[in-house]
Design a protein around this motif. Structure first.
Motif, PDB file in Angstrom:
ATOM      1  N   ASN A   1      -7.286  -1.254  -0.174  1.00  0.00           N
ATOM      2  CA  ASN A   1      -6.028  -0.603  -0.538  1.00  0.00           C
ATOM      3  C   ASN A   1      -4.991  -1.156  -1.281  1.00  0.00           C
ATOM      4  OD1 ASN A   1      -3.121   1.015   0.019  1.00  0.00           O
ATOM      5  ND2 ASN A   1      -4.798   2.595   0.079  1.00  0.00           N
TER       6      ASN A   1
ATOM      7  N   GLY B   1      -0.587   8.951  -2.204  1.00  0.00           N
ATOM      8  CA  GLY B   1       0.568   8.365  -1.363  1.00  0.00           C
ATOM      9  C   GLY B   1       0.315   8.498   0.062  1.00  0.00           C
TER      10      GLY B   1
ATOM     11  N   ASN C   1      -4.027  -0.968  -5.235  1.00  0.00           N
ATOM     12  CA  ASN C   1      -2.647  -0.684  -5.590  1.00  0.00           C
ATOM     13  C   ASN C   1      -2.189  -1.558  -6.494  1.00  0.00           C
ATOM     14  OD1 ASN C   1      -2.091   1.763  -4.231  1.00  0.00           O
ATOM     15  ND2 ASN C   1      -1.131   0.867  -2.461  1.00  0.00           N
ATOM     16  N   ALA C   2      -2.450  -2.898  -6.152  1.00  0.00           N
ATOM     17  CA  ALA C   2      -1.860  -4.169  -7.269  1.00  0.00           C
ATOM     18  C   ALA C   2      -2.614  -4.005  -8.559  1.00  0.00           C
ATOM     19  CB  ALA C   2      -2.380  -5.258  -6.509  1.00  0.00           C
TER      20      ALA C   2
ATOM     21  N   ASP D   1       1.438  -9.484  -6.840  1.00  0.00           N
ATOM     22  CA  ASP D   1       1.087  -9.048  -8.031  1.00  0.00           C
ATOM     23  C   ASP D   1       2.350  -9.346  -9.152  1.00  0.00           C
ATOM     24  OD1 ASP D   1       2.763  -6.541  -8.517  1.00  0.00           O
ATOM     25  OD2 ASP D   1       1.249  -5.907  -6.968  1.00  0.00           O
TER      26      ASP D   1
ATOM     27  N   GLY E   1       6.418  -3.535  -9.835  1.00  0.00           N
ATOM     28  CA  GLY E   1       7.420  -3.671  -8.847  1.00  0.00           C
ATOM     29  C   GLY E   1       7.848  -2.313  -8.264  1.00  0.00           C
TER      30      GLY E   1
ATOM     31  N   GLY F   1      -3.039   8.904  -7.391  1.00  0.00           N
ATOM     32  CA  GLY F   1      -3.046   8.652  -6.058  1.00  0.00           C
ATOM     33  C   GLY F   1      -2.523   9.752  -5.310  1.00  0.00           C
TER      34      GLY F   1
ATOM     35  N   ILE G   1       7.796   3.423   1.205  1.00  0.00           N
ATOM     36  CA  ILE G   1       6.647   3.593   0.687  1.00  0.00           C
ATOM     37  C   ILE G   1       5.266   3.634   1.486  1.00  0.00           C
ATOM     38  CG2 ILE G   1       6.715   2.474  -1.632  1.00  0.00           C
ATOM     39  CD1 ILE G   1       5.886  -0.241  -0.258  1.00  0.00           C
TER      40      ILE G   1
ATOM     41  N   ALA H   1       0.331   4.353   4.047  1.00  0.00           N
ATOM     42  CA  ALA H   1       0.484   5.065   5.465  1.00  0.00           C
ATOM     43  C   ALA H   1      -0.797   4.630   6.482  1.00  0.00           C
ATOM     44  CB  ALA H   1       1.057   6.459   5.619  1.00  0.00           C
TER      45      ALA H   1
ATOM     46  N   LYS I   1      -3.722  -0.986  -9.721  1.00  0.00           N
ATOM     47  CA  LYS I   1      -3.190   0.073 -10.492  1.00  0.00           C
ATOM     48  C   LYS I   1      -1.920   0.019 -11.084  1.00  0.00           C
ATOM     49  CE  LYS I   1      -3.810   3.277  -7.107  1.00  0.00           C
ATOM     50  NZ  LYS I   1      -3.369   4.606  -6.415  1.00  0.00           N
TER      51      LYS I   1
ATOM     52  N   THR J   1       4.289   9.390   0.014  1.00  0.00           N
ATOM     53  CA  THR J   1       5.475   8.967  -0.745  1.00  0.00           C
ATOM     54  C   THR J   1       4.854   8.127  -1.976  1.00  0.00           C
ATOM     55  OG1 THR J   1       6.648   8.593   1.309  1.00  0.00           O
ATOM     56  CG2 THR J   1       7.304   7.292  -0.668  1.00  0.00           C
ATOM     57  N   GLN J   2       5.151   8.530  -3.290  1.00  0.00           N
ATOM     58  CA  GLN J   2       4.960   8.008  -4.280  1.00  0.00           C
ATOM     59  C   GLN J   2       6.145   7.606  -5.124  1.00  0.00           C
ATOM     60  OE1 GLN J   2       2.265  10.775  -5.828  1.00  0.00           O
ATOM     61  NE2 GLN J   2       0.501   9.487  -5.599  1.00  0.00           N
ATOM     62  N   VAL J   3       6.441   6.550  -5.543  1.00  0.00           N
ATOM     63  CA  VAL J   3       7.526   5.920  -6.165  1.00  0.00           C
ATOM     64  C   VAL J   3       7.841   6.865  -7.400  1.00  0.00           C
ATOM     65  CG1 VAL J   3       8.761   4.109  -7.213  1.00  0.00           C
ATOM     66  CG2 VAL J   3       7.782   3.775  -5.200  1.00  0.00           C
ATOM     67  N   ASP J   4       6.943   7.165  -8.167  1.00  0.00           N
ATOM     68  CA  ASP J   4       6.796   8.058  -9.204  1.00  0.00           C
ATOM     69  C   ASP J   4       5.807   8.845  -9.321  1.00  0.00           C
ATOM     70  OD1 ASP J   4       7.035   9.033 -11.793  1.00  0.00           O
ATOM     71  OD2 ASP J   4       6.249   7.624 -12.783  1.00  0.00           O
TER      72      ASP J   4
ATOM     73  N   PHE K   1       2.630  -7.755  -0.768  1.00  0.00           N
ATOM     74  CA  PHE K   1       2.350  -7.193   0.445  1.00  0.00           C
ATOM     75  C   PHE K   1       1.806  -8.479   1.398  1.00  0.00           C
ATOM     76  CE2 PHE K   1       2.665  -3.638  -2.150  1.00  0.00           C
ATOM     77  CZ  PHE K   1       3.328  -2.608  -1.353  1.00  0.00           C
TER      78      PHE K   1
HETATM   79  P1  ADP Z   1      -1.009   5.876  -3.752  1.00  0.00           P
HETATM   80  O1  ADP Z   1      -2.459   6.515  -3.254  1.00  0.00           O
HETATM   81  O2  ADP Z   1      -0.129   6.975  -4.216  1.00  0.00           O
HETATM   82  O3  ADP Z   1      -1.199   4.464  -4.490  1.00  0.00           O
HETATM   83  P2  ADP Z   1      -0.028   4.355  -1.446  1.00  0.00           P
HETATM   84  O4  ADP Z   1       0.484   4.885  -0.300  1.00  0.00           O
HETATM   85  O5  ADP Z   1      -1.118   3.418  -1.515  1.00  0.00           O
HETATM   86  O6  ADP Z   1      -0.442   5.574  -2.344  1.00  0.00           O
HETATM   87  O7  ADP Z   1       1.384   3.836  -2.401  1.00  0.00           O
HETATM   88  C1  ADP Z   1       2.534   4.629  -2.249  1.00  0.00           C
HETATM   89  C2  ADP Z   1       3.320   4.184  -3.398  1.00  0.00           C
HETATM   90  O8  ADP Z   1       3.795   3.035  -3.421  1.00  0.00           O
HETATM   91  C3  ADP Z   1       2.764   4.342  -4.612  1.00  0.00           C
HETATM   92  O9  ADP Z   1       2.542   5.753  -5.350  1.00  0.00           O
HETATM   93  C4  ADP Z   1       3.407   3.301  -5.523  1.00  0.00           C
HETATM   94  O10 ADP Z   1       4.662   4.014  -6.205  1.00  0.00           O
HETATM   95  C5  ADP Z   1       4.017   2.421  -4.652  1.00  0.00           C
HETATM   96  N1  ADP Z   1       3.245   1.026  -4.580  1.00  0.00           N
HETATM   97  C6  ADP Z   1       2.091   0.728  -3.812  1.00  0.00           C
HETATM   98  N2  ADP Z   1       1.849  -0.651  -3.961  1.00  0.00           N
HETATM   99  C7  ADP Z   1       2.327  -0.938  -5.203  1.00  0.00           C
HETATM  100  C8  ADP Z   1       2.683  -2.194  -6.029  1.00  0.00           C
HETATM  101  N3  ADP Z   1       1.706  -3.080  -5.666  1.00  0.00           N
HETATM  102  N4  ADP Z   1       3.277  -2.090  -7.018  1.00  0.00           N
HETATM  103  C9  ADP Z   1       4.070  -1.229  -7.402  1.00  0.00           C
HETATM  104  N5  ADP Z   1       4.174   0.105  -6.545  1.00  0.00           N
HETATM  105  C10 ADP Z   1       3.359   0.093  -5.545  1.00  0.00           C
END
Ligand code: ADP
Length: 595
Positions: A468, A532, A472-473, A500, A504, A530, A513, A536, A475, A518-521, A561
């Motif tokens: 995971n 979110g 994420n890194a 990464d 950020g 994704g 997060i 978790a 993505k 939760t998704q930042v965007d 992380f």
């Molecule tokens: P998702 O399936 O949306 O990736 P996650 O729970 O894994 O759900 O992550 C939640 C949110 O955290 C992501 O939607 C993203 O906005 C942020 N995030 C997680 N990892 C990173 C990362 N390495 N760099 C930037 N943002 C991240």
């Protein structure tokens, strides 16, 4: 329902109030009785003490007079000098006198020429002293005179000793005392309580002792100066006859020029000498004290009532709170039950979706194996085919994540902790995803400070965590970026970092997060797919290992992380990774399907 409850509460309150009032009344009665007894016994004590002091005083004076008269008999020439000397040395005397058998003054101290040779009957309007010269002459014994008037405002009392020669009374030697002075010296100096009044009444009805000097010498029959209620007067008359009195009486007291009737406790006893009643001494306690005590009882009652009322108010408040809490608990239980229903539904649905999905993926796998050449040949077909497979994996990832979340919610301890080489697991996964990173033009660098590290982990769980974090890194890092995977250890933890230099996370979002969904965007323009839930799940798995997870991130610069897994093993053998390559590839295919 509410009305009925209110009704039952108020009847309980009424019963309690009646009970409280009954108890308070009993307490009041009991305390009143005790207070009255205490006041009476206190008055009696004061009276006894004063009487004893007076008796002692008279006895001691009598002895002194007898001794002095014997000395006088042998020093007749120096009588004047001797008596004057005695008078000056002892402040208790009002006067000292030497009388002849007829009651004429031979000498009197302090000296005053009007006394020289004069008979006592001509000095005082009162004939008491003369009367006692006759009594002493007859009895040939010392005597204490009755109270007599020295002048308008002064009362006196004399101790008279016979001067006997050849068995005949030749004269009298005696001393006189001012009753006001006796009161001051003998009685009042011993009474500390200002409110306690001690007074004496002689047998001819004169006020002998009193703290109020104005009253001394006044007659109880003199209505103008001695105003009192009928009830008091009766008692004073009894006192002048030497009767014992011990009860409450109504008194008229002059308070700031007003005659006020008040109740007092009075005890009175006669003081005698040689069995002859001289005067009565009385002690009264002002009603103010008793009133104060009653006020105290009422105050006590009031306080009890206030406490009781407060208890009712607080009790009602708590009862209401308790009811509200119960209602809240009920609705919470309902919500939880509903939530469980929902989770069960998701769980069942995920299971239902997973079966056809797996069949479809197996079918695709079969086609790829069997018709590999044909697929490779037809570029268009291969593209569509792989797209179908990738989306099937994405669906499977979604379904798997839902199942994982449901299992975590159920709190089931399903983890299987075994001693495995964590370095190898992480290295294998990192190597396997290099392909995905490369596809995006990202360099994935694996580095470790420990070559081999065996600790107790749930292999599937740790895999999920690392995958995971890596997905994420990848993505959230654009092409030409870099990802570092690093392993280190300290005595407490094995520390794994996935770092990464991607987009950020904004500072205000970083704390959220790890929360579900939760998704930042989360806008439609977002750069990656994704749901979110990944982080978790990561957090839950790490915490199940009694570990912790940290994130350091700066918008535009990248994220790191760091997970800490306890540096511990469990009892049992170290096992090699159970995974065969294909299994990892499948897991990666699923985890990375949304890249
Ligand atoms: P998702 O399936 O949306 O990736 P996650 O729970 O894994 O759900 O992550 C939640 C949110 O955290 C992501 O939607 C993203 O906005 C942020 N995030 C997680 N990892 C990173 C990362 N390495 N760099 C930037 N943002 C991240």
């Amino acid at each position: 329902m509410r009305l009925k409850r209110l009704g039952s509460i108020s009847s309980v309150v009424i019963v309690l109030i009646i009970l409280l009032l009954t108890l308070s009344y009993a307490n009041f009665k009991y305390s009143k009785n005790n207070i009255e007894k205490a006041v009476q016994s206190q008055n009696n004590n004061v009276l006894d003490e004063a009487t004893i002091h007076l008796q002692n005083f008279l006895d001691e004076r009598m002895k002194r007079m007898t001794i002095l008269s014997n000395i006088l008999k042998e020093n007749k020439e120096g009588i004047g000098y001797f008596i004057e000397n005695e008078y000056r040395e002892d402040k208790k005397y009002y006067s000292i006198a030497y009388l002849n058998i007829n009651g004429d003054y031979i000498y009197r101290a302090p000296y005053n020429e009007k006394y020289a040779g004069t008979n006592v009957l001509n000095i005082y309007n009162d004939d008491t002293i003369y009367k006692f010269t006759q009594i002493v002459k007859q009895t040939k014994k010392p005597a204490v005179t009755d109270i007599f008037k020295i002048d308008e405002n002064k009362l006196g009392l004399s101790i008279m000793v016979p001067v006997i020669e050849n068995g005949e009374v030749k004269g009298f030697f005696g001393s006189t005392y001012d009753t006001e002075q006796i009161g001051k010296d003998i009685i009042y100096s011993k009474v500390k309580d200002r409110d306690t009044i001690i007074f004496g009444i002689s047998k001819n009805g004169l006020i002998t002792f009193c703290q109020d000097k104005q009253k001394i010498g006044k007659s109880i029959y003199d209505n103008d100066t001695f105003q009192c209620s009928k009830n008091s007067l009766d008692n004073y008359l009894k006192m002048s006859k030497g009767e014992i009195i011990n009860h409450e009486q109504k008194c008229l007291t002059n308070i700031k020029g007003k005659q006020v009737e008040e109740k007092r406790y009075m005890v009175s006893k006669p003081v005698k000498f040689n069995d002859d009643f001289k005067f009565s001494l009385a002690v009264t306690t002002p009603s103010a004290n008793i009133k104060m005590m009653y006020e105290f009882i009422v105050f006590q009652l009031l306080i009890t009532l206030i406490i009781f009322l407060l208890a009712i108010v607080i009790g009602t408040f708590y009862a209401r709170n308790y009811r509200e809490k119960k209602e809240l608990e009920k609705s919470l239980a309902q919500t939880e039950a509903y939530d469980k229903l929902k989770t069960d539904f998701f769980c069942n649905m995920s299971h239902e979706l997973r079966t056809p999905l797996t069949i479809m993926l197996n079918g695709l796998h079969f086609i790829l194996m069997k018709y590999q050449e044909e697929v490779e040949r037809d570029v268009e077909f291969k593209k569509i085919f792989l797209k179908i497979r990738q989306n099937a994996f994405r669906l499977l990832k979604l379904v798997n994540n839902f199942l994982e979340i449901s299992r975590l919610d159920a709190g089931v301890e399903f983890r299987n902790f075994r001693n495995v080489d964590i370095v190898k697991i992480i290295e294998d996964i990192s190597m396997s995803v290099v392909f995905y990173a490369k596809q995006k033009g990202i360099d994935l660098i694996f580095d470790t400070q420990v070559e081999e590290k065996v600790i107790a982990v749930d292999e599937d769980g740790i895999e999920k965590v690392i995958m995971n974090l890596l997905s994420n890194a990848i993505k959230f890092t654009s092409s030409e970026g870099e990802i570092y995977v690093n392993i280190d250890e300290n005595p407490e933890y094995v520390v794994i970092s996935v770092k990464d230099n991607g987009i950020g996370i904004p500072e205000d979002k970083v704390n959220f997060i790890f929360q579900r969904f939760t998704q930042v965007d989360s806008s439609l323009r977002r750069i990656a797919e994704g749901t979110g839930i990944g982080l978790a799940i990561v957090k839950s798995i790490v915490e199940m290992h009694n570990g912790k997870i940290e994130v350091k991130s700066k918008e535009g610069e990248g994220s790191e992380f760091i997970i800490y897994i306890p540096n511990k093993t469990v009892e049992g053998e170290t096992v090699a990774s159970k995974k065969i390559d294909q299994e990892i590839v499948n897991a990666i295919n699923i985890e990375f399907s949304d890249i």
